[in-house]
Design a protein around this motif. Structure first.
Motif, short mmCIF file in Angstrom:
data_model
loop_
_atom_site.label_atom_id
_atom_site.label_comp_id
_atom_site.label_asym_id
_atom_site.label_seq_id
_atom_site.Cartn_x
_atom_site.Cartn_y
_atom_site.Cartn_z
N ARG A 123 -66.40 21.53 0.98
CA ARG A 123 -65.69 22.35 0.01
C ARG A 123 -66.06 21.86 -1.38
O ARG A 123 -65.90 20.68 -1.69
N ARG A 124 -66.58 22.76 -2.20
CA ARG A 124 -67.03 22.40 -3.54
C ARG A 124 -66.25 23.21 -4.57
O ARG A 124 -66.07 24.42 -4.42
N ALA A 125 -65.79 22.53 -5.62
CA ALA A 125 -65.03 23.19 -6.68
C ALA A 125 -65.61 22.82 -8.03
O ALA A 125 -65.95 21.65 -8.28
N SER A 126 -65.74 23.82 -8.90
CA SER A 126 -66.21 23.61 -10.27
C SER A 126 -65.51 24.60 -11.18
O SER A 126 -64.68 25.41 -10.74
N GLU B 171 -77.44 26.70 16.13
CA GLU B 171 -76.49 26.44 15.06
C GLU B 171 -76.10 27.75 14.38
O GLU B 171 -76.83 28.74 14.44
N TYR B 172 -74.95 27.70 13.74
CA TYR B 172 -74.52 28.80 12.88
C TYR B 172 -74.32 28.25 11.48
O TYR B 172 -73.70 27.20 11.29
N LEU B 173 -74.86 28.95 10.47
CA LEU B 173 -74.81 28.50 9.08
C LEU B 173 -74.01 29.51 8.27
O LEU B 173 -74.29 30.72 8.30
N TYR B 174 -73.02 29.01 7.53
CA TYR B 174 -72.14 29.88 6.74
C TYR B 174 -71.99 29.31 5.34
O TYR B 174 -71.82 28.10 5.15
N ASP B 175 -72.08 30.19 4.34
CA ASP B 175 -71.84 29.84 2.95
C ASP B 175 -70.89 30.86 2.36
O ASP B 175 -71.18 32.07 2.36
N GLY B 176 -69.72 30.40 1.89
CA GLY B 176 -68.69 31.31 1.40
C GLY B 176 -69.08 32.10 0.17
O GLY B 176 -68.39 33.06 -0.18
N PHE C 121 -65.91 27.20 -3.21
CA PHE C 121 -66.30 27.82 -1.96
C PHE C 121 -66.34 26.78 -0.85
O PHE C 121 -66.29 25.57 -1.09
N VAL C 122 -66.43 27.29 0.37
CA VAL C 122 -66.56 26.46 1.57
C VAL C 122 -67.85 26.85 2.28
O VAL C 122 -68.20 28.03 2.36
N SER D 153 -66.43 16.56 1.88
CA SER D 153 -67.21 16.94 3.05
C SER D 153 -66.69 16.26 4.31
O SER D 153 -66.08 15.18 4.25
N LEU D 154 -66.93 16.91 5.43
CA LEU D 154 -66.57 16.39 6.75
C LEU D 154 -67.77 16.51 7.66
O LEU D 154 -68.41 17.57 7.74
#
Length: 245
Positions: free
Chosen positions: A124-127, A152-157, A132-133, A106-107
């Motif tokens: 960025r999460r990986a399993s 704000e803008y919220l985005y989920d890949g 996804f980002v 995370s950043l």
């Protein structure tokens, strides 16, 4: 949890060891936001289940007008993935929470200048199941010490497969601070279907020993396209009174 910190001139370094894990609790049918299906027993990807030792590292530093932090987590996902269990006739019977092993980086960055504040949270999460980002970016402007507005803008890949309804939304709000009151209002707008989530929170101290808080949330729109459709259907108004001994 074990937390170790180092304070060199290059920033703050932190290390975390989390030897135990607690499952997420459901509010149930009596709660403000609940699932329409009963929850089955949780399943864990790792054979150690709740006792898998998790870890995290974090670095943070202030650079001029910027606050920056980078972190990495390895271990059991605190956010379960739900799978529908069906009966022999094919009817949905229950939801089974699955806790996967993940690696997550995370950043967090924030720029502050005069009355302006610009911020970004990205992950960025990986399993074994998905990668996804996701990110949240926004600005805030303070007209005075007591009034500010933000967007704000919220985005989920993951898109429609996200475990949150806020996967492609725009958020705006305002906050008012006075000597006795704190009032904030927020609106979320889904860019895909124009669904709305409106919320308002107002709190006030009552003398030196008590406080009152009013919290309301209203959902408007078609919930059939939402990944968290039960949440979209449930509006509520709650009053909380606190007494300090």
């Amino acid at each position: 949890m074990v937390n170790v910190r180092f304070f060199p001139s290059t920033g703050l370094f932190e290390a975390f060891l989390l030897p135990f894990f607690r499952e997420r609790r459901s509010a149930g049918r009596g709660g403000a936001i609940w699932s329409p299906l009963p929850l089955a027993d949780a399943e864990f990807e790792h054979s150690w289940g709740r006792h898998h030792p998790d870890w995290a590292l974090r670095w943070s530093q202030m650079i001029g007008d910027f606050n920056v932090a980078v972190a990495h987590f390895g271990g059991t996902n605190r956010q379960p993935r739900f799978e529908v269990t069906s009966d022999p006739s094919g009817e949905a019977e229950s939801l089974t929470p699955h806790y996967d092993q993940i690696d997550q980086t995370s950043l967090t960055a924030q720029w502050t200048h005069d009355a302006w504040l610009v911020k970004l949270d990205a992950v960025r999460r990986a399993s074994q199941v998905e990668s996804f980002v996701a990110l949240v970016g926004g600005i805030e402007f303070a007209f005075a010490t007591y009034l500010s507005v933000f967007a704000e803008y919220l985005y989920d890949g993951r898109g429609s497969g996200a475990t949150t309804s806020m996967e492609h939304d725009v958020f705006a709000g305002t906050r008012l601070l006075t000597q006795d009151w704190t009032i904030s209002s927020r609106v979320f707008v889904d860019r895909r279907n124009s669904n709305l989530v409106l919320s308002t929170t107002a709190s006030r101290r009552i003398g030196d020993t008590a406080a009152a808080e009013l919290d309301g949330r209203w959902f408007r729109g078609d919930s059939s396209e939402e990944p968290s459709r039960a949440n979209r259907l449930d509006s509520y108004l709650a009053l909380k009174l606190t007494y300090f001994f």
